[in-house]
Design an enzyme around this catalytic site. Sequence first.
Site, PDB file in Angstrom:
ATOM      1  N   SER A 185      13.185  13.085 -24.544  1.00 32.24           N
ATOM      2  CA  SER A 185      13.527  12.265 -25.671  1.00 32.24           C
ATOM      3  C   SER A 185      12.344  11.314 -26.133  1.00 32.24           C
ATOM      4  CB  SER A 185      14.715  11.358 -25.367  1.00 32.24           C
ATOM      5  OG  SER A 185      15.315  11.021 -26.670  1.00 32.24           O
ATOM      6  N   GLU A 320      21.298  19.406 -29.815  1.00 35.00           N
ATOM      7  CA  GLU A 320      21.073  18.072 -29.458  1.00 35.00           C
ATOM      8  C   GLU A 320      21.528  16.893 -30.219  1.00 35.00           C
ATOM      9  OE1 GLU A 320      18.181  17.094 -27.568  1.00 35.00           O
ATOM     10  OE2 GLU A 320      16.796  18.666 -27.537  1.00 35.00           O
ATOM     11  N   HIS A 413      22.017  16.553 -26.517  1.00 37.15           N
ATOM     12  CA  HIS A 413      20.796  15.593 -26.135  1.00 37.15           C
ATOM     13  C   HIS A 413      21.206  15.239 -24.580  1.00 37.15           C
ATOM     14  CE1 HIS A 413      17.334  13.715 -27.117  1.00 37.15           C
ATOM     15  NE2 HIS A 413      17.778  12.604 -26.665  1.00 37.15           N
TER      16      HIS A 413
END
Length: 496
Positions: A185, A320, A413
């Site tokens: 990320s 995600e 995610h």
Amino acid sequence: MEPIVTITGGAIRGTTEGGVTRFLGVPYAAAPVGPRRFRLPEPVERWEGVREAASMGPTCAQSPYPAPIHALIGSDGIPGDDYLNLNVWTPDMGGAGLPVLVWIHGGAFVRGSNARRIYDGTAFARDGVVMVSINYRLGISGFAELDGAPSNRGLHDQLCALRWVRDNIAAFGGDPDNVTIFGESAGGMSVAALMAAPQSAGLFRRAIVQSGNGSVAAEADDARLVSAALAGHLGITPTAADFGALGPADLCSAQNAVALALMTDPDPQRWGTSVVERGLGIMSLFPVVDGDVVEGTPTEVLAANPQRRVPLVAGTTADEFRFFTVPTGITAGVDADSLPFVLARYGIDPSVAHTYSRQRPDAAPAEIFNAILTDWCFRAGTMDLAETNAATAATYVYEFAWPTALPGLGACHVLEVPFVFDAVDNAHTLTGPTPPQPLADEIHAAWVSFATHGSTGWSAFTPAEKNVRIFDHPASSTVDNPRAEELAALRQAIRS
């Protein structure tokens, strides 16, 4: 007898368990408090005697995650001033020449720390790798564009930590000439920024970008609009002097207020086009083009400077964006009528939904929305970075496709992180109660192999053959350019 090693700051004492020695909360720079908060990182102040390194160190001040996200991954916050610290796990204090992995945590550049259980480096050390995890300045302290302060202080912290690794890692058995940086990320976006930064030359050999991209860098004038909004919320001027007079609670309050304002009203006239588009509708504080560490977006800089490219692993999870929309209830409000308006809010031509719907005939409008936003925020920028890097350096691309057992989240995610660290037993709030250990074995081994030898076990991604490793259970596979039609349509929709 517990192990003691001498590093640039002095002597530290770690702990050994199960053949792995760890040193936790080791400062690599001076505490960034008082007048140092908005300066470049400064050398750590030497200590007398032996400093205990048996527990995690402080973290940069931050607000807890919203409750639905906190339920999945928890929140971070260990009080203290010495939060420019790192952790080291090593399999052999008496060894030499071991490969090194340096982890940069995520958290949208305003949250996160190196103290999470799913970032535990024990499994990497067990498999012959010296692992380091670092903290860095976040939010206003690390990334606000302020008069009287250098830009990108958080990235300068990361560079400082990498220099510490270069100068000290041999004392832990590591090879300073065989360092791989990896992050997820905001950490993955940091890795891309470091690849492009001229100051990184010689500090690492390889890189892994997990759920990031190569397009995150705000233009300075746009970043100043955010800083002005932060200052306005606090009733001060956007200067290092005024912000430096405030405590962490005031900074966190301003960050939260401005982040919410940007997400609810992503108006380029108010925030700047680069903040809205490159911040992905999620981030308000992130790296800024300064002509120094950040010369432009990482993909653009690497395209112009092929000598900065290094062997790379880059990839995303298959779903995600569900991490951001399903727990918070946003997805529940997306239907056939609202989908065009929601996409337009992000600057995406709504007609792209027709392409995604043809490829996914059974998907509800909310699923189409999440698929498009997953590609817009993560996959498109990751593929662009890979295509640029692959022109001259070995590049490997993956997609993590195994869906969590939690309803509606899919392969969201963060989900791949505990598999990478072979720490799925510490992540049941995210994975569900029975995550597949063989998948953790596979992806963790690929990361170890890449850090050790530069190979992953699957075919490289090249301009001619866009191979993508699909990590899944019960079986993984390698696919050529998956869902290319969707990605092409999305790029056209963004350009239009």
